[in-house]
Design a protein around this motif. Sequence first.
Motif, short mmCIF file in Angstrom:
data_model
loop_
_atom_site.label_atom_id
_atom_site.label_comp_id
_atom_site.label_asym_id
_atom_site.label_seq_id
_atom_site.Cartn_x
_atom_site.Cartn_y
_atom_site.Cartn_z
N TYR A 24 0.81 -1.23 0.00
CA TYR A 24 0.00 0.00 0.00
C TYR A 24 0.84 1.27 0.00
CZ TYR A 24 -3.89 -3.09 1.25
OH TYR A 24 -4.82 -4.10 1.26
N SER A 25 2.13 1.19 -0.31
CA SER A 25 3.00 2.37 -0.19
C SER A 25 3.15 3.16 -1.47
CB SER A 25 4.39 1.94 0.29
OG SER A 25 5.04 1.15 -0.69
N GLY A 26 2.58 2.69 -2.60
CA GLY A 26 2.81 3.35 -3.88
C GLY A 26 1.56 3.93 -4.50
N ILE A 27 1.76 4.96 -5.32
CA ILE A 27 0.64 5.57 -6.04
C ILE A 27 1.21 6.30 -7.26
CG2 ILE A 27 0.62 7.87 -4.96
CD1 ILE A 27 -2.48 7.49 -4.68
N GLN A 28 0.38 6.49 -8.27
CA GLN A 28 0.78 7.28 -9.42
C GLN A 28 0.40 8.74 -9.20
OE1 GLN A 28 -0.68 5.92 -13.16
NE2 GLN A 28 0.48 4.01 -13.11
N VAL A 45 8.45 14.79 -1.58
CA VAL A 45 7.55 15.86 -2.00
C VAL A 45 6.31 15.94 -1.12
CG1 VAL A 45 8.29 15.70 -4.41
CG2 VAL A 45 6.36 14.33 -3.64
N GLN A 46 5.73 17.13 -1.10
CA GLN A 46 4.38 17.33 -0.55
C GLN A 46 3.48 17.58 -1.75
OE1 GLN A 46 3.45 19.89 2.94
NE2 GLN A 46 2.23 21.05 1.48
N VAL A 47 2.39 16.83 -1.82
CA VAL A 47 1.50 16.89 -2.98
C VAL A 47 0.09 17.27 -2.54
CG1 VAL A 47 0.48 15.58 -4.87
CG2 VAL A 47 2.83 15.10 -4.16
N THR A 212 -5.51 15.81 4.79
CA THR A 212 -4.11 15.44 4.92
C THR A 212 -4.01 13.96 5.21
OG1 THR A 212 -3.53 17.65 5.71
CG2 THR A 212 -1.97 15.88 6.17
N THR A 213 -3.17 13.25 4.44
CA THR A 213 -3.17 11.79 4.54
C THR A 213 -1.83 11.25 4.07
OG1 THR A 213 -4.40 9.80 3.89
CG2 THR A 213 -4.13 11.50 2.22
N THR A 214 -1.73 9.92 3.99
CA THR A 214 -0.54 9.24 3.48
C THR A 214 -0.95 8.37 2.30
OG1 THR A 214 -0.83 7.31 4.90
CG2 THR A 214 0.46 9.16 5.79
N ILE A 215 0.03 7.94 1.52
CA ILE A 215 -0.27 7.05 0.40
C ILE A 215 -0.88 5.75 0.91
CG2 ILE A 215 0.76 5.65 -1.43
CD1 ILE A 215 2.78 7.93 -1.83
N ALA A 216 -0.34 5.20 1.99
CA ALA A 216 -0.86 3.95 2.53
C ALA A 216 -2.32 4.07 2.90
CB ALA A 216 -0.03 3.50 3.73
N ALA A 217 -2.70 5.18 3.54
CA ALA A 217 -4.10 5.38 3.92
C ALA A 217 -4.98 5.49 2.68
CB ALA A 217 -4.23 6.62 4.79
N ILE A 218 -4.49 6.19 1.65
CA ILE A 218 -5.26 6.32 0.41
C ILE A 218 -5.49 4.96 -0.22
CG2 ILE A 218 -5.09 7.10 -1.99
CD1 ILE A 218 -3.64 9.59 -0.94
N GLN A 219 -4.42 4.16 -0.36
CA GLN A 219 -4.53 2.90 -1.07
C GLN A 219 -5.36 1.87 -0.30
OE1 GLN A 219 -4.18 2.78 -4.00
NE2 GLN A 219 -2.13 3.04 -4.85
N GLN A 220 -5.25 1.86 1.01
CA GLN A 220 -6.07 0.93 1.77
C GLN A 220 -7.55 1.29 1.65
OE1 GLN A 220 -4.45 -0.44 5.68
NE2 GLN A 220 -2.73 0.87 5.16
N VAL A 240 -4.04 16.00 0.56
CA VAL A 240 -2.68 16.51 0.70
C VAL A 240 -1.85 15.35 1.25
CG1 VAL A 240 -1.13 18.13 1.85
CG2 VAL A 240 -3.43 18.87 1.17
N VAL A 241 -0.82 14.94 0.50
CA VAL A 241 0.14 13.95 0.98
C VAL A 241 1.35 14.72 1.48
CG1 VAL A 241 1.58 11.97 0.38
CG2 VAL A 241 -0.70 12.19 -0.60
N GLU A 242 1.63 14.64 2.79
CA GLU A 242 2.64 15.50 3.38
C GLU A 242 4.05 15.16 2.93
OE1 GLU A 242 1.72 15.46 7.67
OE2 GLU A 242 1.32 17.58 7.38
N GLN A 243 4.37 13.87 2.84
CA GLN A 243 5.71 13.51 2.39
C GLN A 243 5.66 12.16 1.70
OE1 GLN A 243 8.89 14.10 5.13
NE2 GLN A 243 10.37 12.97 3.93
#
Length: 245
Positions: A24-28, A45-47, A212-220, A240-243
């Motif tokens: 769950y750590s990756g995203i495009q 990056v912050q996105v 504000t979230t993380t990639i892992a939270a988004i993908q899960q 918003v992905v902080e880092q």
Amino acid sequence: ASERFSVGSNLDAYFLADPDGGPYSGIQLVVPIEQFSDLKLGDSVQVTGSLEEFHCMTQIRALNVVVVAGQAPPAAAAVTVADLMDTALAEPYESVLVKVSNVVATEGPNEYGEYTLEGGLIVDDLLMKGEVQLPLSTPIESVTGFVSFSFGKYKLAPRNAADLAFPGGPATDTGGATTDTGDHRDGSIIDEGAPREDTGGGNDTGGGPATTTTIAAIQQASGSIGCTEPGPVDTLRNVVVEQAT
């Protein structure tokens, strides 16, 4: 961030990862070309952008990208061909850098530059654009790449020749010249016969203020949403992905 690649006539893209890597750590990340993005491997990056499902692939369409640091990207996660052929097991590795070891290519290249490994996993030329070369019926030490999704299948997309490891050295040319049409069929990347355009639209099912979230939270979360004949672009919510790196 990975190196930049093209996903349409006016869209660039990158693979992003949470710094710790793993499931769950990756995203495009999809970025309009007019933003002149030039992220480098290892940029943190912050996105800020909209979270979307594009042909069953979770993506962030960037509104703003800020480089905040630099660090080594996460190591590739060890998986098996069987893992990536099982939808439930493969889903956590969508857009994640992974490595499959001790494999054999049984077919390829086809007209799209793809090879098939024993067990059915397709090695895609999404990032190498016609330059993937695998010997057939010969042991391959490992293939490393990002997990993509197209035509109902998870696929493995090597970044460069260094991601293809062989017991005896570099791959040998199998004699099958490949014509890469640049049309990556539908996948997460480009709709068949019609490169994706940034229309600024999408089916907004969420909207509202950015979370504000993380990639892992988004993908899960997106894994639980599933993908049943979307879009082509379904906008889920603003994030918003902080880092990420």
